[in-house]
Write a protein that holds these residues in place. Structure first.
Motif, mmCIF file in Angstrom:
data_model
loop_
_atom_site.group_PDB
_atom_site.id
_atom_site.type_symbol
_atom_site.label_atom_id
_atom_site.label_comp_id
_atom_site.label_asym_id
_atom_site.label_seq_id
_atom_site.Cartn_x
_atom_site.Cartn_y
_atom_site.Cartn_z
ATOM 1 N N MET A 181 -24.197 -160.781 -3.047
ATOM 2 C CA MET A 181 -25.351 -160.413 -3.580
ATOM 3 C C MET A 181 -26.438 -160.406 -2.179
ATOM 4 O O MET A 181 -26.074 -160.408 -1.426
ATOM 5 N N GLN A 182 -27.949 -160.114 -2.779
ATOM 6 C CA GLN A 182 -28.793 -160.108 -1.635
ATOM 7 C C GLN A 182 -28.682 -160.860 -0.635
ATOM 8 O O GLN A 182 -28.968 -160.964 0.617
ATOM 9 N N ALA A 218 -25.247 -151.381 0.006
ATOM 10 C CA ALA A 218 -26.027 -151.250 1.228
ATOM 11 C C ALA A 218 -24.876 -151.803 2.280
ATOM 12 O O ALA A 218 -25.006 -151.335 3.445
ATOM 13 N N VAL A 219 -24.224 -152.860 2.004
ATOM 14 C CA VAL A 219 -23.046 -153.346 2.959
ATOM 15 C C VAL A 219 -22.213 -152.244 3.457
ATOM 16 O O VAL A 219 -21.826 -152.210 4.377
ATOM 17 N N ASP A 228 -24.792 -157.028 -6.370
ATOM 18 C CA ASP A 228 -25.796 -156.108 -6.876
ATOM 19 C C ASP A 228 -25.778 -155.020 -5.904
ATOM 20 O O ASP A 228 -24.919 -154.794 -5.242
ATOM 21 N N SER A 229 -26.833 -154.270 -6.087
ATOM 22 C CA SER A 229 -26.844 -153.222 -5.172
ATOM 23 C C SER A 229 -26.739 -153.445 -3.731
ATOM 24 O O SER A 229 -26.430 -152.366 -2.996
ATOM 25 N N SER A 230 -27.183 -154.630 -3.106
ATOM 26 C CA SER A 230 -27.009 -155.055 -1.819
ATOM 27 C C SER A 230 -25.387 -154.761 -1.503
ATOM 28 O O SER A 230 -25.288 -154.322 -0.128
ATOM 29 N N ALA A 231 -24.372 -154.696 -2.256
ATOM 30 C CA ALA A 231 -22.935 -154.539 -1.755
ATOM 31 C C ALA A 231 -22.914 -153.057 -1.407
ATOM 32 O O ALA A 231 -22.074 -152.895 -0.575
ATOM 33 N N GLN A 243 -26.330 -162.903 0.608
ATOM 34 C CA GLN A 243 -25.350 -162.842 1.616
ATOM 35 C C GLN A 243 -25.208 -161.586 2.269
ATOM 36 O O GLN A 243 -24.425 -161.450 3.211
ATOM 37 N N ALA A 244 -25.887 -160.590 2.007
ATOM 38 C CA ALA A 244 -25.750 -159.235 2.351
ATOM 39 C C ALA A 244 -25.619 -158.960 3.839
ATOM 40 O O ALA A 244 -24.849 -158.437 4.464
ATOM 41 N N GLN A 245 -26.870 -159.506 4.770
ATOM 42 C CA GLN A 245 -26.869 -159.285 5.893
ATOM 43 C C GLN A 245 -25.769 -160.073 6.815
ATOM 44 O O GLN A 245 -25.190 -159.257 7.430
#
Length: 95
Positions: free
Chosen positions: A15-16, A56-57, A51-54, A18-20
């Motif tokens: 999720m957002q 982005a990763v 979520d969409s952060s995945a 944890q993304a970075q």
């Protein structure tokens, strides 16, 4: 010399929040894999909560791998993530 094809796994939850940290760790692992003469393979089959952060990763990993002159291969992307990628117009970038 044979090419190493060990895949690097995405976590089950991405999720957002944890993304970075996840992106940083995956980029380091993929870069090390390439330095050892391996292939850049990201295994997304463990993803269950995301979520969409995945996406982005995965795209951050793709950019890092391409900067090293290689291609990222993504395997096991769950159907829900594929559908999300389609909505965002990213499907072609993940195959």
């Amino acid at each position: 010399m044979s090419t190493l094809t060990t895949s690097i796994a995405l976590p089950a939850v991405l999720m957002q929040a944890q993304a970075q940290a996840v992106a940083d760790g995956l980029v380091a692992s993929l870069t090390a894999q390439l330095a050892r003469g391996g292939e850049a393979v990201l295994d997304a089959s463990a993803l269950t909560q995301f979520d969409s952060s995945a996406l982005a990763v995965v795209l951050a990993c793709r950019r890092a791998v391409q900067a090293k002159g290689a291609q990222l291969r993504v395997t096991g992307l769950p159907e829900r993530a594929q559908a999300l990628a389609k909505v965002y117009g990213l499907s072609a970038l993940l195959h």
